[in-house]
Design a protein around this motif. Structure first.
Motif, PDB file in Angstrom:
ATOM      1  N   GLU A 194       0.830  -1.208   0.000  1.00 29.41           N
ATOM      2  CA  GLU A 194       0.000   0.000   0.000  1.00 29.41           C
ATOM      3  C   GLU A 194       0.864   1.257   0.000  1.00 29.41           C
ATOM      4  O   GLU A 194       0.577   2.230  -0.701  1.00 29.41           O
ATOM      5  CB  GLU A 194      -0.916  -0.007   1.226  1.00 29.41           C
ATOM      6  CG  GLU A 194      -1.985  -1.095   1.189  1.00 29.41           C
ATOM      7  CD  GLU A 194      -2.729  -1.202   2.506  1.00 29.41           C
ATOM      8  OE1 GLU A 194      -2.266  -0.618   3.513  1.00 29.41           O
ATOM      9  OE2 GLU A 194      -3.786  -1.886   2.536  1.00 29.41           O
ATOM     10  N   THR A 195       1.935   1.238   0.808  1.00 30.96           N
ATOM     11  CA  THR A 195       2.821   2.400   0.897  1.00 30.96           C
ATOM     12  C   THR A 195       3.535   2.658  -0.420  1.00 30.96           C
ATOM     13  O   THR A 195       3.630   3.796  -0.887  1.00 30.96           O
ATOM     14  CB  THR A 195       3.862   2.188   2.015  1.00 30.96           C
ATOM     15  OG1 THR A 195       3.179   1.987   3.259  1.00 30.96           O
ATOM     16  CG2 THR A 195       4.773   3.407   2.140  1.00 30.96           C
ATOM     17  N   VAL A 196       4.050   1.591  -1.046  1.00 31.05           N
ATOM     18  CA  VAL A 196       4.759   1.742  -2.325  1.00 31.05           C
ATOM     19  C   VAL A 196       3.834   2.302  -3.397  1.00 31.05           C
ATOM     20  O   VAL A 196       4.197   3.210  -4.148  1.00 31.05           O
ATOM     21  CB  VAL A 196       5.346   0.383  -2.773  1.00 31.05           C
ATOM     22  CG1 VAL A 196       5.834   0.457  -4.224  1.00 31.05           C
ATOM     23  CG2 VAL A 196       6.503  -0.014  -1.865  1.00 31.05           C
ATOM     24  N   ALA A 197       2.610   1.779  -3.464  1.00 30.38           N
ATOM     25  CA  ALA A 197       1.686   2.172  -4.533  1.00 30.38           C
ATOM     26  C   ALA A 197       1.089   3.551  -4.310  1.00 30.38           C
ATOM     27  O   ALA A 197       1.092   4.390  -5.213  1.00 30.38           O
ATOM     28  CB  ALA A 197       0.571   1.132  -4.653  1.00 30.38           C
ATOM     29  N   SER A 198       0.580   3.815  -3.107  1.00 29.00           N
ATOM     30  CA  SER A 198      -0.199   5.038  -2.887  1.00 29.00           C
ATOM     31  C   SER A 198       0.607   6.200  -2.351  1.00 29.00           C
ATOM     32  O   SER A 198       0.173   7.351  -2.440  1.00 29.00           O
ATOM     33  CB  SER A 198      -1.358   4.752  -1.928  1.00 29.00           C
ATOM     34  OG  SER A 198      -0.859   4.373  -0.649  1.00 29.00           O
ATOM     35  N   THR A 199       1.779   5.948  -1.787  1.00 28.11           N
ATOM     36  CA  THR A 199       2.568   7.027  -1.181  1.00 28.11           C
ATOM     37  C   THR A 199       3.888   7.252  -1.903  1.00 28.11           C
ATOM     38  O   THR A 199       4.158   8.337  -2.407  1.00 28.11           O
ATOM     39  CB  THR A 199       2.830   6.727   0.307  1.00 28.11           C
ATOM     40  OG1 THR A 199       1.586   6.586   0.985  1.00 28.11           O
ATOM     41  CG2 THR A 199       3.622   7.863   0.946  1.00 28.11           C
ATOM     42  N   ILE A 213       5.541   0.649 -10.967  1.00 32.61           N
ATOM     43  CA  ILE A 213       4.521  -0.030 -11.770  1.00 32.61           C
ATOM     44  C   ILE A 213       3.275  -0.316 -10.931  1.00 32.61           C
ATOM     45  O   ILE A 213       2.146  -0.257 -11.428  1.00 32.61           O
ATOM     46  CB  ILE A 213       5.097  -1.324 -12.375  1.00 32.61           C
ATOM     47  CG1 ILE A 213       6.039  -0.973 -13.545  1.00 32.61           C
ATOM     48  CG2 ILE A 213       4.007  -2.269 -12.840  1.00 32.61           C
ATOM     49  CD1 ILE A 213       6.723  -2.156 -14.180  1.00 32.61           C
ATOM     50  N   SER A 214       3.473  -0.608  -9.641  1.00 38.04           N
ATOM     51  CA  SER A 214       2.306  -0.887  -8.792  1.00 38.04           C
ATOM     52  C   SER A 214       1.431   0.352  -8.645  1.00 38.04           C
ATOM     53  O   SER A 214       0.199   0.239  -8.543  1.00 38.04           O
ATOM     54  CB  SER A 214       2.750  -1.395  -7.417  1.00 38.04           C
ATOM     55  OG  SER A 214       3.513  -0.423  -6.736  1.00 38.04           O
ATOM     56  N   SER A 215       2.022   1.559  -8.662  1.00 43.73           N
ATOM     57  CA  SER A 215       1.233   2.797  -8.585  1.00 43.73           C
ATOM     58  C   SER A 215       0.431   3.009  -9.866  1.00 43.73           C
ATOM     59  O   SER A 215      -0.672   3.556  -9.825  1.00 43.73           O
ATOM     60  CB  SER A 215       2.156   3.998  -8.350  1.00 43.73           C
ATOM     61  OG  SER A 215       2.832   3.898  -7.123  1.00 43.73           O
ATOM     62  N   VAL A 216       0.996   2.591 -10.993  1.00 42.66           N
ATOM     63  CA  VAL A 216       0.252   2.666 -12.261  1.00 42.66           C
ATOM     64  C   VAL A 216      -0.934   1.706 -12.231  1.00 42.66           C
ATOM     65  O   VAL A 216      -2.049   2.051 -12.634  1.00 42.66           O
ATOM     66  CB  VAL A 216       1.175   2.346 -13.456  1.00 42.66           C
ATOM     67  CG1 VAL A 216       0.374   2.295 -14.752  1.00 42.66           C
ATOM     68  CG2 VAL A 216       2.288   3.373 -13.563  1.00 42.66           C
ATOM     69  N   LEU A 217      -0.702   0.509 -11.710  1.00 40.06           N
ATOM     70  CA  LEU A 217      -1.767  -0.493 -11.672  1.00 40.06           C
ATOM     71  C   LEU A 217      -2.906  -0.093 -10.734  1.00 40.06           C
ATOM     72  O   LEU A 217      -4.065  -0.434 -10.969  1.00 40.06           O
ATOM     73  CB  LEU A 217      -1.194  -1.848 -11.254  1.00 40.06           C
ATOM     74  CG  LEU A 217      -0.208  -2.480 -12.257  1.00 40.06           C
ATOM     75  CD1 LEU A 217       0.432  -3.714 -11.664  1.00 40.06           C
ATOM     76  CD2 LEU A 217      -0.916  -2.821 -13.562  1.00 40.06           C
ATOM     77  N   ALA A 243      -1.193  -9.682  -5.390  1.00 42.01           N
ATOM     78  CA  ALA A 243      -1.463 -10.392  -4.139  1.00 42.01           C
ATOM     79  C   ALA A 243      -2.299  -9.576  -3.165  1.00 42.01           C
ATOM     80  O   ALA A 243      -3.162 -10.111  -2.472  1.00 42.01           O
ATOM     81  CB  ALA A 243      -0.135 -10.788  -3.477  1.00 42.01           C
ATOM     82  N   TYR A 244      -2.065  -8.244  -3.105  1.00 32.76           N
ATOM     83  CA  TYR A 244      -2.666  -7.436  -2.050  1.00 32.76           C
ATOM     84  C   TYR A 244      -3.542  -6.277  -2.521  1.00 32.76           C
ATOM     85  O   TYR A 244      -4.413  -5.819  -1.774  1.00 32.76           O
ATOM     86  CB  TYR A 244      -1.561  -6.857  -1.150  1.00 32.76           C
ATOM     87  CG  TYR A 244      -0.771  -7.895  -0.410  1.00 32.76           C
ATOM     88  CD1 TYR A 244      -1.370  -8.702   0.554  1.00 32.76           C
ATOM     89  CD2 TYR A 244       0.591  -8.073  -0.667  1.00 32.76           C
ATOM     90  CE1 TYR A 244      -0.634  -9.663   1.238  1.00 32.76           C
ATOM     91  CE2 TYR A 244       1.330  -9.020   0.021  1.00 32.76           C
ATOM     92  CZ  TYR A 244       0.710  -9.815   0.974  1.00 32.76           C
ATOM     93  OH  TYR A 244       1.435 -10.758   1.648  1.00 32.76           O
ATOM     94  N   LEU A 245      -3.314  -5.752  -3.710  1.00 35.51           N
ATOM     95  CA  LEU A 245      -3.966  -4.498  -4.100  1.00 35.51           C
ATOM     96  C   LEU A 245      -4.940  -4.639  -5.259  1.00 35.51           C
ATOM     97  O   LEU A 245      -5.698  -3.707  -5.528  1.00 35.51           O
ATOM     98  CB  LEU A 245      -2.903  -3.447  -4.474  1.00 35.51           C
ATOM     99  CG  LEU A 245      -1.845  -3.150  -3.416  1.00 35.51           C
ATOM    100  CD1 LEU A 245      -0.845  -2.127  -3.944  1.00 35.51           C
ATOM    101  CD2 LEU A 245      -2.487  -2.657  -2.133  1.00 35.51           C
ATOM    102  N   ARG A 246      -4.917  -5.746  -5.952  1.00 35.62           N
ATOM    103  CA  ARG A 246      -5.799  -5.913  -7.108  1.00 35.62           C
ATOM    104  C   ARG A 246      -7.259  -5.889  -6.665  1.00 35.62           C
ATOM    105  O   ARG A 246      -7.637  -6.608  -5.735  1.00 35.62           O
ATOM    106  CB  ARG A 246      -5.508  -7.234  -7.807  1.00 35.62           C
ATOM    107  CG  ARG A 246      -6.287  -7.426  -9.103  1.00 35.62           C
ATOM    108  CD  ARG A 246      -5.857  -8.694  -9.790  1.00 35.62           C
ATOM    109  NE  ARG A 246      -6.529  -8.881 -11.054  1.00 35.62           N
ATOM    110  CZ  ARG A 246      -6.260  -9.867 -11.910  1.00 35.62           C
ATOM    111  NH1 ARG A 246      -5.331 -10.747 -11.599  1.00 35.62           N
ATOM    112  NH2 ARG A 246      -6.908  -9.960 -13.043  1.00 35.62           N
TER     113      ARG A 246
END
Length: 425
Positions: free
Chosen positions: A157-162, A239-243, A414-417
């Motif tokens: 969550e931190t990597v993607a949203s922050t 890439i996780s923030s793009v997804l 695994a966690y954010l989809r």
């Protein structure tokens, strides 16, 4: 939220007023101040459910203010605001007691979403703490609680949203400077690696020499993560923030391009330092010859070999960054970084930013270092074209796959989809 109180500490009047309007509409009773000292006093004298605190204020380090707020009002949900975001700063804010981190400029929707998520995280942690306390009481054991590391889901969550969002919104000048530093830091790791192993092989053998090369090279990523810098391979996690649709694909590519070129410049700087300092003369030129041999070996790889080695490398590098984010202490970050980085070097995988140092260093020494030991090395294929086409291009592609697909996309899945909506009956 109608009964909740909020304190906002920020030296910018426009931020104070806009946040006051936003959260007043959300039902908060909002108190604002531009004076950090007054903010600390207010937090000591009265309880606030949520405290927003700016990172940079005249005469004050917002990190210290956050740490002090955590002491004076530990029950409050503290959210850090900054116009100068970075991975290191986000990690430090969380370590000091902040529940989340938001970068300027932000929209009303973004700031309210971050606050809501921070409140939920605080409630979740409190529930866990109560559960642990009940377990301790039930067993009549009273151990001293340790500092908790973050779970993989929290890191995702931190990597993607922050962190990913922070990288895109950082000023271009900041990104460029931090990119230069990252290239130099990786170059330092490469120089140390060659310096401690150039004469080891004949004494201890290939295996232990490769282990020591990896152990020394881990210095580079430790400097990047702990001192703070922008490394292209680590940024593949964006890439996780793009997804999650927190940033756009185009914005990610733009930032990758800036960081990649800045990393190249910083790495070449260290290669020039090796040449101009005369350090290559160590051991009657044996250190320089070893550096040239490393470069020759790298440009001698086939395109497919280099690409696959790049995949394995950044899979481990991004896991090192991932685990460092999990740790709450510097010593934990050091151990989290050491083993994956030592591993990828000892195995023989390829890192594009490291090769931005290793191969130019070999080219510089081949052309300008006057040494019989270097002259004895066969360097027919050691050219700038071979560097760019036979190594840097395939290794970069492999690094993007290794970090972006096998770490960023895997943990997103695994966690954010988002869960699929149930089919109507």
């Amino acid at each position: 939220m109608s009964s909740q109180r909020m304190l906002i500490i920020d030296d910018e009047e426009i931020v104070l007023r806009s946040c006051q309007r936003v959260f007043a509409d959300e039902g908060f009773s909002v108190v604002i101040t531009q004076n950090p000292a007054e903010g600390l006093r207010l937090a000591s004298e009265s309880f606030f459910d949520v405290i927003l605190c700016d990172w940079k204020m005249p005469g004050f380090d917002g990190m210290d203010v956050v740490a002090e707020l955590d002491k004076r009002s530990p029950e409050s949900v503290v959210v850090m605001i900054s116009g100068f975001p970075s991975v290191g700063r986000a990690t430090e804010a969380l370590k000091r007691g902040a529940m989340d981190y938001v970068s300027k400029p932000f929209t009303p929707e973004e700031i309210t979403a971050v606050v809501q998520k921070a409140v939920q995280r605080k409630l979740s942690e409190e529930k866990k703490a109560i559960g642990r306390f009940e377990k301790i009481i039930g067993s009549l054991q009273f151990p001293v609680p340790g500092i908790e590391d973050k779970t993989p889901k929290t890191i995702a969550e931190t990597v993607a949203s922050t962190i990913g969002v922070g990288k895109v919104t950082s000023p271009w000048r900041t990104v460029t400077v931090l990119g230069l530093l990252a290239g130099a830091y990786i170059g330092f790791g490469g120089l140390l690696s060659t310096s401690v192993t150039f004469d080891m092989n004949a004494v201890v053998g290939i295996g232990l020499t490769k282990f020591m090369a990896g152990a020394a090279f881990s210095l580079g990523l430790m400097l990047v993560v702990i001192a703070g810098a922008e490394l292209f391979t680590g940024n593949n996690l964006m890439i996780s923030s793009v997804l999650t649709k927190d940033i756009t694909f185009i914005d990610m590519i733009k930032r990758w391009g800036v960081v990649y070129l800045a990393n190249l410049a910083g790495s070449i700087l260290i290669a020039l330092i090796l040449l101009l300092s005369g350090l290559w003369k160590t051991g009657n030129g044996a250190l320089g010859a070893a550096a040239v041999n490393v470069a020759v070996a790298k440009v001698s790889l086939g395109f497919g070999e280099a690409l696959v080695r790049g995949v394995g490398c950044n899979w481990l590098v991004c896991l090192a960054v991932w685990m460092a984010l999990a740790s709450s202490q510097t010593i934990g970050k050091i151990f989290a970084i050491f083993f994956p980085i030592m591993g990828f070097v000892a195995i023989g995988f390829e890192h594009c930013v490291a090769n931005m140092y290793f191969i130019p260093a070999g080219i510089f020494l081949h052309h300008w270092a006057d040494s019989p030991a270097i002259a004895a090395v066969t360097t027919d294929n050691l050219t700038w074209f071979a560097f760019l086409w036979k190594n840097l291009l395939p290794v970069t592609i492999g690094n993007i796959i290794g970090g972006g697909v096998f770490v960023g996309m895997s943990y997103w899945g695994a966690y954010l989809r988002p869960a699929k909506a149930p089919k109507p009956v």
